[in-house]
Design an enzyme around this catalytic site. Sequence first.
Site, PDB file in Angstrom:
ATOM      1  N   GLU A 270       0.792  -1.238   0.000  1.00  0.00           N
ATOM      2  CA  GLU A 270       0.000   0.000   0.000  1.00  0.00           C
ATOM      3  C   GLU A 270       0.824   1.288   0.000  1.00  0.00           C
ATOM      4  O   GLU A 270       0.514   2.217   0.740  1.00  0.00           O
ATOM      5  CB  GLU A 270      -0.937   0.004   1.226  1.00  0.00           C
ATOM      6  CG  GLU A 270      -1.874  -1.174   1.243  1.00  0.00           C
ATOM      7  CD  GLU A 270      -2.729  -1.246   2.512  1.00  0.00           C
ATOM      8  OE1 GLU A 270      -3.934  -1.525   2.371  1.00  0.00           O
ATOM      9  OE2 GLU A 270      -2.199  -1.043   3.626  1.00  0.00           O
TER      10      GLU A 270
HETATM   11  C1  TNX Z   1      -4.283  -4.091   4.894  1.00  0.00           C
HETATM   12  S1  TNX Z   1      -2.572  -6.407   4.567  1.00  0.00           S
HETATM   13  C2  TNX Z   1      -2.995  -3.837   5.355  1.00  0.00           C
HETATM   14  C3  TNX Z   1      -2.807  -3.463   6.761  1.00  0.00           C
HETATM   15  C4  TNX Z   1      -4.108  -3.340   7.502  1.00  0.00           C
HETATM   16  C5  TNX Z   1      -5.021  -4.470   7.113  1.00  0.00           C
HETATM   17  C6  TNX Z   1      -6.284  -4.508   7.878  1.00  0.00           C
HETATM   18  C7  TNX Z   1      -1.532  -5.383   4.347  1.00  0.00           C
HETATM   19  C8  TNX Z   1      -0.296  -5.873   3.806  1.00  0.00           C
HETATM   20  N1  TNX Z   1      -1.854  -4.110   4.653  1.00  0.00           N
HETATM   21  O1  TNX Z   1      -2.071  -2.260   6.839  1.00  0.00           O
HETATM   22  O2  TNX Z   1      -3.854  -3.371   8.876  1.00  0.00           O
HETATM   23  O3  TNX Z   1      -5.304  -4.357   5.754  1.00  0.00           O
HETATM   24  O4  TNX Z   1      -7.037  -5.635   7.568  1.00  0.00           O
END
Ligand code: TNX
Length: 483
Positions: free
Chosen positions: A295
């Site tokens: 992300e």
């Molecule tokens: C996505 S999964 C994220 C996390 C959040 C999560 C909550 C991932 C690699 N990144 O930063 O905590 O969703 O479900």
Amino acid sequence: MNDTTGRAGIGAVIPAPWSVDAAAAGVRLAEDVAVVATGPAVDVGELLAQGLRELTGFAVPVRSDGPGIWLSLDATAEGDEGYRLSVDPSGIAITALAPAGLFYGAQTLLQLMPTGPDWLVPGGRIIDRARLPYRGLMLDVARHFFTVAQVCRMVDLAARYKLNHLHLHLTDDQGWRIAVRSRPALTGYGGGTEVGDGPGGYYSQDDYREIVAYAARRFVTVVPEIDLPGHTNAALASCPELNPGGVAPPRYTGIEVGFSALDVTSERTYAFLDEVFGELAALTPGPYLHIGGDEAKTLDPDRYAIIVDRVQELVAAHGKKVIGWHEIAAAKLAPSTVVQFWGDTPESPNLVAAAAQGNRVIMSPADRAYLDMRYDEDSPLGLSWAGYVSVRRAYDWDPVSLVPGLDPAAVLGVECPLWTETALTSADLEYLALPRLPAIAELGWSDPDRHDWESFRSRLAAQATAWTALGLNYYASPEIDWP
Ligand code: TNX
């Protein structure tokens, strides 16, 4: 031989053993029960004795000879993690090639222990071995901080179900949790917040060593994660020099994602990461350092690729291998880099391409393996961006065939991530992990032939008495016929 009926008996174990041969005559443990072990088996013997003491209140000494529960190392064919357990009127014996196997045999025996007052262990023979080499639990200690004791309690839970990795998500926008000697502000300032109004917290390097040692004794390897280049607001807030213009942003306690990023063109960023990964490598006996990579929504693909490239070199220079979330598969990967899939739809061309090049993958699909997803519309805790994850949904999928086109041989294992935006206490963690952690553990450990929802749900029901006795919280899902 393969008779995992799921009825209470020697096969009533999670993960389902490879082979179960039930017998009518069991073994009644009495007050004078001892554990018998020598040499490299003694430490596992101590852990088994401790587990038996907690359950029975008996003294359970560990001796080097005489009658008792025998642990011995021998040339068995079940690999480093496999074991044989026999419970018959002549006694109880666990045999394995290596101490890890003895430990898993001991976990099986502890699961088979009744809850008294009559300590009759069901009779028969188990031959067991691991399906996949990497079986993990991820704990997010950044969104909410958890103490060393709380983390160790989760290690116990993971080890009970034969998981062998603890991935610690140590840094995120809301907090930096691991002391770095060269940058005390990371924890001194960046560790002082968490989601909501809580005080946060952090691990000193001695705290972290304590977690590593506690886990290692239970054959759990710690995989520390420094999430980058996104999810870095706590670092940017603590170290002004990491920001273009030298001005630090304020600390952050919300739950949005994707707004922060390291400056991928600044050498200051790489000097910082070299210090952080250098200290972390020195503290971490396991082979992997996790670099996050998820992300990074403010970086274009070229900039993202620059930092993934540099960090892989830097981690290798400190003698470790990289694990990263699956977005890193869009960049150029070193052959030893492991890619962790967290998608909520199975299609993943970059993952498939990385595996075709020889990179190994860990499966953590969000709509199956995320312990922080709500169970159903009534769940008091959890998120739901990947949908609801019922116990059956967590159980009924196959890590090696989920992603279309993925080479099954590339799958190193499975991991269940426990993100903690909504979890504040140990009771919260346990509620989200039980009963889904045992479901994921079974996918990683048990032979695919043993995969059976009806059998699993009946073996799961049999766990609840022990959870209550151990003071573990769980979600009494209506999918299971609890006792
Ligand atoms: C996505 S999964 C994220 C996390 C959040 C999560 C909550 C991932 C690699 N990144 O930063 O905590 O969703 O479900």
